[in-house]
Design a protein around this motif. Structure first.
Motif, PDB file in Angstrom:
ATOM      1  N   ALA A  17      45.997 -68.822 -85.567  1.00 32.16           N
ATOM      2  CA  ALA A  17      47.196 -69.347 -86.165  1.00 32.16           C
ATOM      3  C   ALA A  17      48.213 -68.220 -86.402  1.00 32.16           C
ATOM      4  O   ALA A  17      49.544 -68.346 -86.389  1.00 32.16           O
ATOM      5  CB  ALA A  17      46.851 -69.967 -87.560  1.00 32.16           C
ATOM      6  N   LEU A  18      47.678 -67.120 -87.134  1.00 31.75           N
ATOM      7  CA  LEU A  18      48.474 -66.089 -87.243  1.00 31.75           C
ATOM      8  C   LEU A  18      49.096 -65.448 -85.903  1.00 31.75           C
ATOM      9  O   LEU A  18      50.303 -64.945 -85.704  1.00 31.75           O
ATOM     10  CB  LEU A  18      47.925 -64.923 -87.996  1.00 31.75           C
ATOM     11  N   THR A  19      48.320 -65.477 -85.031  1.00 31.08           N
ATOM     12  CA  THR A  19      48.733 -64.824 -83.486  1.00 31.08           C
ATOM     13  C   THR A  19      49.872 -65.833 -82.859  1.00 31.08           C
ATOM     14  O   THR A  19      50.949 -65.475 -82.440  1.00 31.08           O
ATOM     15  CB  THR A  19      47.733 -64.765 -82.403  1.00 31.08           C
ATOM     16  N   ALA A  20      49.508 -67.188 -83.077  1.00 30.85           N
ATOM     17  CA  ALA A  20      50.608 -68.470 -82.438  1.00 30.85           C
ATOM     18  C   ALA A  20      52.043 -67.991 -83.416  1.00 30.85           C
ATOM     19  O   ALA A  20      53.035 -68.033 -82.621  1.00 30.85           O
ATOM     20  CB  ALA A  20      50.089 -69.569 -82.971  1.00 30.85           C
ATOM     21  N   ALA A  21      51.983 -67.781 -84.698  1.00 29.61           N
ATOM     22  CA  ALA A  21      53.137 -67.842 -85.161  1.00 29.61           C
ATOM     23  C   ALA A  21      53.859 -66.369 -85.139  1.00 29.61           C
ATOM     24  O   ALA A  21      55.118 -66.502 -84.863  1.00 29.61           O
ATOM     25  CB  ALA A  21      52.997 -67.891 -86.705  1.00 29.61           C
ATOM     26  N   SER A  22      53.041 -65.187 -84.734  1.00 27.41           N
ATOM     27  CA  SER A  22      53.795 -64.120 -84.479  1.00 27.41           C
ATOM     28  C   SER A  22      54.379 -64.094 -83.123  1.00 27.41           C
ATOM     29  O   SER A  22      55.576 -63.611 -83.061  1.00 27.41           O
ATOM     30  CB  SER A  22      52.658 -62.936 -84.641  1.00 27.41           C
ATOM     31  N   ILE A  23      53.701 -64.556 -82.208  1.00 26.44           N
ATOM     32  CA  ILE A  23      54.017 -64.493 -80.832  1.00 26.44           C
ATOM     33  C   ILE A  23      55.532 -65.465 -80.659  1.00 26.44           C
ATOM     34  O   ILE A  23      56.327 -65.078 -79.933  1.00 26.44           O
ATOM     35  CB  ILE A  23      52.903 -64.831 -79.839  1.00 26.44           C
ATOM     36  N   ALA A  24      55.208 -66.613 -81.383  1.00 24.37           N
ATOM     37  CA  ALA A  24      56.498 -67.538 -81.414  1.00 24.37           C
ATOM     38  C   ALA A  24      57.709 -66.756 -81.715  1.00 24.37           C
ATOM     39  O   ALA A  24      58.760 -66.951 -81.315  1.00 24.37           O
ATOM     40  CB  ALA A  24      56.124 -68.768 -82.065  1.00 24.37           C
ATOM     41  N   ALA A  25      57.456 -66.056 -82.973  1.00 22.21           N
ATOM     42  CA  ALA A  25      58.589 -65.339 -83.602  1.00 22.21           C
ATOM     43  C   ALA A  25      59.006 -63.921 -82.774  1.00 22.21           C
ATOM     44  O   ALA A  25      60.225 -63.868 -82.540  1.00 22.21           O
ATOM     45  CB  ALA A  25      58.110 -64.869 -84.855  1.00 22.21           C
ATOM     46  N   LEU A  26      58.073 -63.428 -82.083  1.00 24.14           N
ATOM     47  CA  LEU A  26      58.431 -62.363 -81.131  1.00 24.14           C
ATOM     48  C   LEU A  26      59.287 -62.951 -79.956  1.00 24.14           C
ATOM     49  O   LEU A  26      60.294 -62.297 -79.383  1.00 24.14           O
ATOM     50  CB  LEU A  26      57.243 -61.545 -80.659  1.00 24.14           C
ATOM     51  N   THR A  27      59.012 -64.222 -79.542  1.00 25.82           N
ATOM     52  CA  THR A  27      59.662 -64.725 -78.301  1.00 25.82           C
ATOM     53  C   THR A  27      60.934 -65.014 -78.618  1.00 25.82           C
ATOM     54  O   THR A  27      62.108 -64.875 -77.917  1.00 25.82           O
ATOM     55  CB  THR A  27      58.757 -66.043 -77.820  1.00 25.82           C
ATOM     56  N   ILE A  28      61.257 -65.664 -79.778  1.00 24.41           N
ATOM     57  CA  ILE A  28      62.568 -65.938 -80.234  1.00 24.41           C
ATOM     58  C   ILE A  28      63.414 -64.682 -80.287  1.00 24.41           C
ATOM     59  O   ILE A  28      64.378 -64.650 -79.974  1.00 24.41           O
ATOM     60  CB  ILE A  28      62.496 -66.496 -81.765  1.00 24.41           C
ATOM     61  N   TYR A  29      62.747 -63.467 -80.970  1.00 20.85           N
ATOM     62  CA  TYR A  29      63.437 -62.249 -81.093  1.00 20.85           C
ATOM     63  C   TYR A  29      63.896 -61.659 -79.436  1.00 20.85           C
ATOM     64  O   TYR A  29      65.053 -61.434 -79.382  1.00 20.85           O
ATOM     65  CB  TYR A  29      62.675 -61.231 -81.544  1.00 20.85           C
ATOM     66  N   ASP A  30      62.868 -61.956 -78.487  1.00 19.95           N
ATOM     67  CA  ASP A  30      62.917 -61.360 -77.461  1.00 19.95           C
ATOM     68  C   ASP A  30      64.407 -62.349 -76.547  1.00 19.95           C
ATOM     69  O   ASP A  30      65.096 -61.575 -75.909  1.00 19.95           O
ATOM     70  CB  ASP A  30      61.818 -61.645 -76.399  1.00 19.95           C
ATOM     71  N   MET A  31      64.291 -63.416 -76.986  1.00 23.76           N
ATOM     72  CA  MET A  31      65.370 -64.192 -76.226  1.00 23.76           C
ATOM     73  C   MET A  31      66.521 -64.312 -76.806  1.00 23.76           C
ATOM     74  O   MET A  31      67.570 -64.490 -76.298  1.00 23.76           O
ATOM     75  CB  MET A  31      64.693 -65.771 -76.281  1.00 23.76           C
ATOM     76  N   CYS A  32      66.769 -63.897 -78.150  1.00 25.47           N
ATOM     77  CA  CYS A  32      68.084 -63.480 -78.802  1.00 25.47           C
ATOM     78  C   CYS A  32      68.731 -62.270 -78.978  1.00 25.47           C
ATOM     79  O   CYS A  32      69.608 -62.196 -79.554  1.00 25.47           O
ATOM     80  CB  CYS A  32      67.922 -64.257 -80.280  1.00 25.47           C
ATOM     81  N   VAL A  91      72.189 -60.840 -78.396  1.00 22.42           N
ATOM     82  CA  VAL A  91      73.033 -61.049 -79.225  1.00 22.42           C
ATOM     83  C   VAL A  91      73.020 -60.585 -80.701  1.00 22.42           C
ATOM     84  O   VAL A  91      73.952 -60.075 -81.146  1.00 22.42           O
ATOM     85  CB  VAL A  91      73.254 -62.737 -79.607  1.00 22.42           C
ATOM     86  N   ASP A  92      71.909 -60.251 -81.208  1.00 22.93           N
ATOM     87  CA  ASP A  92      71.399 -59.644 -82.394  1.00 22.93           C
ATOM     88  C   ASP A  92      70.414 -58.617 -82.328  1.00 22.93           C
ATOM     89  O   ASP A  92      69.183 -59.316 -82.437  1.00 22.93           O
ATOM     90  CB  ASP A  92      71.298 -60.673 -83.313  1.00 22.93           C
ATOM     91  N   PRO A  93      70.420 -57.583 -82.011  1.00 24.08           N
ATOM     92  CA  PRO A  93      69.172 -56.729 -81.816  1.00 24.08           C
ATOM     93  C   PRO A  93      68.733 -56.151 -83.036  1.00 24.08           C
ATOM     94  O   PRO A  93      67.555 -55.608 -83.436  1.00 24.08           O
ATOM     95  CB  PRO A  93      69.601 -55.492 -81.117  1.00 24.08           C
ATOM     96  N   ALA A  94      69.322 -56.574 -84.269  1.00 30.05           N
ATOM     97  CA  ALA A  94      68.855 -56.217 -85.554  1.00 30.05           C
ATOM     98  C   ALA A  94      68.345 -57.400 -86.251  1.00 30.05           C
ATOM     99  O   ALA A  94      68.018 -57.334 -87.607  1.00 30.05           O
ATOM    100  CB  ALA A  94      70.291 -55.859 -86.410  1.00 30.05           C
ATOM    101  N   MET A  95      67.776 -58.460 -85.616  1.00 33.46           N
ATOM    102  CA  MET A  95      66.909 -59.540 -86.151  1.00 33.46           C
ATOM    103  C   MET A  95      65.942 -58.776 -86.905  1.00 33.46           C
ATOM    104  O   MET A  95      65.360 -57.801 -86.590  1.00 33.46           O
ATOM    105  CB  MET A  95      66.696 -60.458 -85.040  1.00 33.46           C
TER     106      MET A  95
END
Length: 176
Positions: free
Chosen positions: A115-130, A133-137
């Motif tokens: 569960a922690l890995t799923a949440a972490s990687i989903a968050a990292l994917t959002i970061y990667d894709m955005c 526009v905002d490298p300071a996320m």
């Protein structure tokens, strides 16, 4: 003092033997939050990210990550997950995406790391894709929220302050 379970008698890293543990239904819920600029949030919310559908991609990445946890974290057991769910809540006020994950199985060991890995990687994917526009996320508050099953039974983060277990809540399906 509680003995560390991932060390053998010589202090060497060792995978825990769960052979003799009873099979039981187990589940875990975790979360993480991605905080970003108003511009990055507006682009994500409008579905205008140049890399594609950010949340659909992050959902798939989180599900795949849960299934690959044993490949990423050395002493985790490979598990036959029966459910992995990743959901998102958009917070317009704080320009953030709240990620929740839910993992479930019938097995001999818990699914907290999945569960922690799923949440972490989903968050990292959002970061990667955005990030263009905002490298300071920032990614904040990645944590286990609840687990059910095993010899410790039910645990949840919002339990009574003195450490006692709070009454069980039906959160088995995570946030929608």
């Amino acid at each position: 003092m509680v003995a560390l379970t991932h060390l053998n008698q010589r202090g060497e890293a060792s995978m825990v033997d769960v052979t003799d543990k009873a099979v039981s239904e187990r589940s875990a819920r975790a979360e993480s939050t991605v905080c970003m600029s108003a511009d990055a949030f507006a682009q994500l919310q409008a579905g205008q990210n140049k890399k594609g559908d950010v949340l659909a991609t992050a959902r798939i990445a989180g599900i795949q990550a849960a299934k690959k946890t044993a490949d990423l974290i050395p002493l985790c057991h490979p598990l036959a997950l029966t459910k992995v769910q990743v959901n998102f809540e958009l917070d317009e006020t704080n320009h953030s995406v709240h990620v929740t994950s839910f993992c479930k199985l019938a097995g001999r060991t818990g699914v907290e790391m999945e569960a922690l890995t799923a949440a972490s990687i989903a968050a990292l994917t959002i970061y990667d894709m955005c990030k263009a526009v905002d490298p300071a996320m920032t990614i904040v508050n990645t944590r286990l929220e609840e687990k059910l099953g095993g010899k410790r039974g039910h645990w949840q983060r919002d339990a009574i302050a003195d450490g006692a277990e709070a009454p069980a809540k039906d959160k088995s399906e995570g946030r929608k």
